[in-house]
Design a protein around this motif. Structure first.
Motif, PDB file in Angstrom:
ATOM      1  N   THR A  13      -6.690  -5.584   2.791  1.00 39.91           N
ATOM      2  CA  THR A  13      -7.184  -5.030   4.052  1.00 39.91           C
ATOM      3  C   THR A  13      -7.260  -6.103   5.134  1.00 39.91           C
ATOM      4  N   LEU A  14      -7.476  -7.344   4.753  1.00 34.70           N
ATOM      5  CA  LEU A  14      -7.465  -8.420   5.733  1.00 34.70           C
ATOM      6  C   LEU A  14      -6.077  -8.552   6.357  1.00 34.70           C
ATOM      7  N   LYS A  15      -5.053  -8.434   5.527  1.00 37.39           N
ATOM      8  CA  LYS A  15      -3.679  -8.489   6.020  1.00 37.39           C
ATOM      9  C   LYS A  15      -3.374  -7.282   6.904  1.00 37.39           C
ATOM     10  N   LEU A  16      -3.870  -6.103   6.507  1.00 39.04           N
ATOM     11  CA  LEU A  16      -3.671  -4.901   7.303  1.00 39.04           C
ATOM     12  C   LEU A  16      -4.348  -5.022   8.659  1.00 39.04           C
ATOM     13  N   CYS A  17      -5.571  -5.550   8.689  1.00 38.94           N
ATOM     14  CA  CYS A  17      -6.274  -5.755   9.969  1.00 38.94           C
ATOM     15  C   CYS A  17      -5.514  -6.731  10.859  1.00 38.94           C
ATOM     16  N   ARG A  18      -4.970  -7.766  10.269  1.00 39.85           N
ATOM     17  CA  ARG A  18      -4.197  -8.748  11.034  1.00 39.85           C
ATOM     18  C   ARG A  18      -2.953  -8.104  11.647  1.00 39.85           C
TER      19      ARG A  18
ATOM     20  N   LEU B  43       0.827  -1.205   0.000  1.00 39.81           N
ATOM     21  CA  LEU B  43       0.000   0.000   0.000  1.00 39.81           C
ATOM     22  C   LEU B  43       0.864   1.259   0.000  1.00 39.81           C
ATOM     23  N   PRO B  44       0.381   2.324  -0.635  1.00 34.73           N
ATOM     24  CA  PRO B  44       1.073   3.613  -0.492  1.00 34.73           C
ATOM     25  C   PRO B  44       0.990   4.079   0.959  1.00 34.73           C
ATOM     26  N   LEU B  45       1.950   4.882   1.364  1.00 37.52           N
ATOM     27  CA  LEU B  45       2.032   5.306   2.763  1.00 37.52           C
ATOM     28  C   LEU B  45       0.770   6.029   3.216  1.00 37.52           C
ATOM     29  N   PHE B  46       0.170   6.842   2.344  1.00 37.99           N
ATOM     30  CA  PHE B  46      -1.046   7.563   2.716  1.00 37.99           C
ATOM     31  C   PHE B  46      -2.180   6.591   3.051  1.00 37.99           C
ATOM     32  N   LYS B  47      -2.381   5.571   2.203  1.00 42.70           N
ATOM     33  CA  LYS B  47      -3.452   4.609   2.455  1.00 42.70           C
ATOM     34  C   LYS B  47      -3.149   3.759   3.685  1.00 42.70           C
ATOM     35  N   LEU B  48      -1.884   3.479   3.930  1.00 42.87           N
ATOM     36  CA  LEU B  48      -1.496   2.714   5.106  1.00 42.87           C
ATOM     37  C   LEU B  48      -1.824   3.480   6.383  1.00 42.87           C
ATOM     38  N   ILE B  49      -1.458   4.748   6.427  1.00 42.63           N
ATOM     39  CA  ILE B  49      -1.734   5.564   7.615  1.00 42.63           C
ATOM     40  C   ILE B  49      -3.229   5.791   7.775  1.00 42.63           C
ATOM     41  N   LEU B  50      -3.935   6.001   6.672  1.00 44.77           N
ATOM     42  CA  LEU B  50      -5.389   6.161   6.743  1.00 44.77           C
ATOM     43  C   LEU B  50      -6.046   4.878   7.245  1.00 44.77           C
ATOM     44  N   GLY B  51      -5.574   3.732   6.777  1.00 47.70           N
ATOM     45  CA  GLY B  51      -6.108   2.454   7.246  1.00 47.70           C
ATOM     46  C   GLY B  51      -5.857   2.240   8.723  1.00 47.70           C
ATOM     47  N   LEU B  52      -4.669   2.609   9.203  1.00 44.87           N
ATOM     48  CA  LEU B  52      -4.368   2.508  10.638  1.00 44.87           C
ATOM     49  C   LEU B  52      -5.297   3.409  11.446  1.00 44.87           C
ATOM     50  N   TYR B  53      -5.489   4.628  10.946  1.00 41.23           N
ATOM     51  CA  TYR B  53      -6.375   5.556  11.650  1.00 41.23           C
ATOM     52  C   TYR B  53      -7.803   5.015  11.711  1.00 41.23           C
TER      53      TYR B  53
ATOM     54  N   PHE C 172      -8.817   1.938  11.470  1.00 42.89           N
ATOM     55  CA  PHE C 172      -8.896   0.731  12.285  1.00 42.89           C
ATOM     56  C   PHE C 172      -8.886   1.066  13.771  1.00 42.89           C
ATOM     57  N   PHE C 173      -7.984   1.942  14.190  1.00 41.66           N
ATOM     58  CA  PHE C 173      -7.831   2.218  15.619  1.00 41.66           C
ATOM     59  C   PHE C 173      -8.802   3.260  16.147  1.00 41.66           C
ATOM     60  N   SER C 174      -9.465   4.017  15.276  1.00 35.63           N
ATOM     61  CA  SER C 174     -10.393   5.036  15.762  1.00 35.63           C
ATOM     62  C   SER C 174     -11.853   4.581  15.714  1.00 35.63           C
ATOM     63  N   ALA C 175     -12.119   3.392  15.191  1.00 34.27           N
ATOM     64  CA  ALA C 175     -13.499   2.907  15.124  1.00 34.27           C
ATOM     65  C   ALA C 175     -13.961   2.500  16.522  1.00 34.27           C
ATOM     66  N   ASN C 176     -15.115   3.007  16.929  1.00 39.30           N
ATOM     67  CA  ASN C 176     -15.626   2.723  18.276  1.00 39.30           C
ATOM     68  C   ASN C 176     -16.044   1.272  18.451  1.00 39.30           C
ATOM     69  N   LYS C 177     -16.663   0.698  17.431  1.00 44.50           N
ATOM     70  CA  LYS C 177     -17.175  -0.669  17.547  1.00 44.50           C
ATOM     71  C   LYS C 177     -16.374  -1.644  16.700  1.00 44.50           C
ATOM     72  N   GLY C 178     -15.149  -1.291  16.365  1.00 49.19           N
ATOM     73  CA  GLY C 178     -14.315  -2.159  15.553  1.00 49.19           C
ATOM     74  C   GLY C 178     -14.495  -1.853  14.071  1.00 49.19           C
ATOM     75  N   CYS C 179     -13.591  -2.362  13.285  1.00 47.51           N
ATOM     76  CA  CYS C 179     -13.613  -2.106  11.846  1.00 47.51           C
ATOM     77  C   CYS C 179     -13.299  -3.411  11.130  1.00 47.51           C
ATOM     78  N   SER C 180     -14.166  -3.818  10.236  1.00 48.94           N
ATOM     79  CA  SER C 180     -13.946  -5.061   9.509  1.00 48.94           C
ATOM     80  C   SER C 180     -13.084  -4.806   8.276  1.00 48.94           C
ATOM     81  N   ALA C 181     -12.572  -5.882   7.712  1.00 46.13           N
ATOM     82  CA  ALA C 181     -11.756  -5.768   6.510  1.00 46.13           C
ATOM     83  C   ALA C 181     -12.598  -5.295   5.326  1.00 46.13           C
ATOM     84  N   MET C 182     -13.871  -5.655   5.298  1.00 47.74           N
ATOM     85  CA  MET C 182     -14.746  -5.205   4.213  1.00 47.74           C
ATOM     86  C   MET C 182     -14.947  -3.686   4.267  1.00 47.74           C
TER      87      MET C 182
END
Length: 127
Positions: free
Chosen positions: A83-88, A48-58, A60-70
């Protein structure tokens, strides 16, 4: 974070380097050893490009009820397997974080807070 005191070559100890923008790597000026920024980290084989990686981290970690790969796949506009790999990897980061070390940990947990109650559609009395 990889080199807190500045770049140093892991092979010869030299502190001088060249930055190769085309391949996004650091090359030692003395021995020519190449250092990738993500090498040896949890994001080593990330495509992933760095922007999408940081956005994905944000996301994932800012979701109140969790964030699925979908959900991440639709938000980042990338493949489900990516995204499944990123969630893992995010879950691995959560397990590596030590909650006993409050301020010494490299990873911190944050949460949001809601103040107030649900509003009703009834008009308020003047009490």
């Amino acid at each position: 974070m990889k080199w807190p005191t500045g770049f140093y070559c892991e092979k010869c100890g030299c502190t001088h380097y060249y930055f190769n923008e085309k391949r996004t790597l650091f090359e030692c000026a003395k021995c020519g050893h190449q250092h990738y920024l993500f090498a040896g980290t949890i994001f080593q084989d990330n495509k992933l490009p760095l922007f999408k990686l940081i956005l994905g981290l944000y996301l994932f970690f800012s979701a109140n009820k969790g964030c699925s790969a979908m959900e991440l796949a639709s938000e980042l506009d990338v493949n489900y397997k990516t995204t499944l790999k990123l969630c893992r990897k995010c879950r691995v980061l959560m397990t590596l974080s030590n909650s006993e070390k409050i301020l010494d940990s490299m990873f911190y947990e944050s949460d949001t807070i809601y103040i107030g109650a649900k509003t009703s559609n009834k008009p308020r009395n003047g009490n």
